[in-house]
Design an enzyme around this catalytic site. Structure first.
Site, PDB file in Angstrom:
ATOM      1  N   GLU A  44      71.993  -5.470  31.117  1.00 52.12           N
ATOM      2  CA  GLU A  44      70.933  -5.945  30.122  1.00 52.12           C
ATOM      3  C   GLU A  44      71.694  -6.996  29.168  1.00 52.12           C
ATOM      4  O   GLU A  44      72.732  -6.749  28.539  1.00 52.12           O
ATOM      5  CB  GLU A  44      70.344  -4.882  29.458  1.00 52.12           C
ATOM      6  CG  GLU A  44      69.398  -5.423  28.289  1.00 52.12           C
ATOM      7  CD  GLU A  44      68.822  -4.202  27.462  1.00 52.12           C
ATOM      8  OE1 GLU A  44      67.825  -4.268  26.852  1.00 52.12           O
ATOM      9  OE2 GLU A  44      69.625  -3.164  27.192  1.00 52.12           O
ATOM     10  N   ASP A  96      79.214 -12.999  24.972  1.00 46.66           N
ATOM     11  CA  ASP A  96      77.957 -14.086  24.782  1.00 46.66           C
ATOM     12  C   ASP A  96      77.184 -14.128  26.293  1.00 46.66           C
ATOM     13  O   ASP A  96      78.217 -14.330  27.381  1.00 46.66           O
ATOM     14  CB  ASP A  96      78.233 -15.186  24.160  1.00 46.66           C
ATOM     15  CG  ASP A  96      77.001 -15.971  23.836  1.00 46.66           C
ATOM     16  OD1 ASP A  96      76.109 -16.437  24.519  1.00 46.66           O
ATOM     17  OD2 ASP A  96      76.892 -16.451  22.486  1.00 46.66           O
ATOM     18  N   ASP A 118      64.994 -13.562  21.238  1.00 48.67           N
ATOM     19  CA  ASP A 118      64.631 -14.491  20.548  1.00 48.67           C
ATOM     20  C   ASP A 118      63.887 -15.347  21.176  1.00 48.67           C
ATOM     21  O   ASP A 118      64.275 -15.985  22.181  1.00 48.67           O
ATOM     22  CB  ASP A 118      65.828 -15.219  19.699  1.00 48.67           C
ATOM     23  CG  ASP A 118      65.692 -16.069  18.442  1.00 48.67           C
ATOM     24  OD1 ASP A 118      64.462 -16.530  18.667  1.00 48.67           O
ATOM     25  OD2 ASP A 118      66.553 -15.975  17.779  1.00 48.67           O
ATOM     26  N   LYS A 122      60.784 -23.342  18.689  1.00 47.24           N
ATOM     27  CA  LYS A 122      60.734 -24.783  18.530  1.00 47.24           C
ATOM     28  C   LYS A 122      61.454 -25.558  19.802  1.00 47.24           C
ATOM     29  O   LYS A 122      62.423 -25.240  20.331  1.00 47.24           O
ATOM     30  CB  LYS A 122      61.833 -25.209  17.328  1.00 47.24           C
ATOM     31  CG  LYS A 122      61.299 -24.820  15.785  1.00 47.24           C
ATOM     32  CD  LYS A 122      62.280 -25.243  14.872  1.00 47.24           C
ATOM     33  CE  LYS A 122      61.523 -24.855  13.630  1.00 47.24           C
ATOM     34  NZ  LYS A 122      62.636 -25.158  12.322  1.00 47.24           N
ATOM     35  N   GLU A 192      63.773  -0.448  20.797  1.00 49.15           N
ATOM     36  CA  GLU A 192      63.445  -0.200  19.267  1.00 49.15           C
ATOM     37  C   GLU A 192      62.111  -1.152  18.841  1.00 49.15           C
ATOM     38  O   GLU A 192      61.469  -0.617  18.070  1.00 49.15           O
ATOM     39  CB  GLU A 192      64.767  -0.258  18.295  1.00 49.15           C
ATOM     40  CG  GLU A 192      65.746   0.451  18.705  1.00 49.15           C
ATOM     41  CD  GLU A 192      66.497   0.090  19.644  1.00 49.15           C
ATOM     42  OE1 GLU A 192      67.816   0.770  20.065  1.00 49.15           O
ATOM     43  OE2 GLU A 192      66.607  -0.984  20.530  1.00 49.15           O
ATOM     44  N   GLU A 194      60.185  -2.746  20.443  1.00 49.35           N
ATOM     45  CA  GLU A 194      58.783  -2.366  21.383  1.00 49.35           C
ATOM     46  C   GLU A 194      58.153  -1.204  20.594  1.00 49.35           C
ATOM     47  O   GLU A 194      56.939  -1.277  20.678  1.00 49.35           O
ATOM     48  CB  GLU A 194      59.261  -1.802  22.759  1.00 49.35           C
ATOM     49  CG  GLU A 194      57.933  -1.741  23.499  1.00 49.35           C
ATOM     50  CD  GLU A 194      58.315  -1.565  25.122  1.00 49.35           C
ATOM     51  OE1 GLU A 194      57.556  -1.486  25.982  1.00 49.35           O
ATOM     52  OE2 GLU A 194      59.587  -1.487  25.474  1.00 49.35           O
TER      53      GLU A 194
END
Length: 220
Positions: A44, A96, A118, A122, A192, A194
């Site tokens: 994940e 990362d 996220d 934009k 969490e 959700e």
């Protein structure tokens, strides 16, 4: 998302090297040895506080799971959850997702989860979206043949963008849901976020996207 600073998080993580793997690149291509067994590997990206992946690991002891989370102040909660549950089939990386190819060999992963990432709404931030084509290219490398991505979000714009991105990349879409919690889909484990969104009556969008085999791509 504003994160609470937890100065103690780094030390807590460092004290649990069997759970939060240090120098994960050394295990590239050999994660089965890290887990001490041969089993399918699910990862994940952006695992957050770990509610989803901890739940998955509990329900699927036959699978090895790895959660990737770059924020230590968040990851420490996931780590504590996994410790409390005494799960031996779950580990974490404080890394990362940009560096995914440094940690996993070609075809080493069977499934990849992206949950409530996220949306970066934009246009100039499009390349940061975890369903952008450059990320899909990384996922395709580490996933086995016919490996797939399971994607959930509350953001309709990101969902529509992701469906288009998956399709444009040539992926096959399965189990597309525009309202997950009012669908027939079984086996959903909530994150969490959700749970929070569901209590507000917000829709949850979900889909599965599978990479085509070389033969399938050739026959298009």
């Amino acid at each position: 998302m504003r994160l609470r600073n937890k100065p103690w998080a780094r030390d807590a993580i460092a004290q649990n090297p069997d759970l939060v793997i240090q120098q994960p690149a050394t295990w590239k291509g050999n994660w089965h040895r890290c887990f001490g067994r041969q089993a399918p590997l699910y990862i994940e990206v952006g695992t957050g506080k770990g509610q989803f992946l901890t739940g998955m690991a509990k329900h699927h002891p036959e699978i090895n799971f790895i959660g990737i989370e770059r924020y230590e102040s968040v990851l420490v909660t996931a780590m504590e959850r996994a410790k409390e549950a005494e799960l031996t089939n779950l580990k974490f990386l404080s890394e990362d997702v940009y560096d995914l190819l440094d940690f996993f060999a070609d075809g080493e992963v069977s499934r990849l989860f992206i949950n409530f990432t996220d949306p970066w709404p934009k246009k100039r931030h499009e390349k940061r979206r975890l369903t952008y084509k450059d990320f899909l290219a990384k996922y395709e490398i580490v996933l086995k043949e016919k490996g797939d991505i399971h994607f959930k979000t509350d953001n309709q714009g990101l969902f529509e963008y992701s469906l288009h991105s998956f399709s444009k990349y040539g992926m096959i879409l399965h189990n597309v849901s525009l309202d997950l919690h009012n669908s027939d889909f079984e086996g959903n484990i909530k994150t969490e976020y959700e749970e929070k969104f569901a209590k507000k009556g917000m829709r949850i969008y979900r889909c599965e996207a599978q990479f085509r085999t070389n033969e399938e791509s050739h026959n298009l």
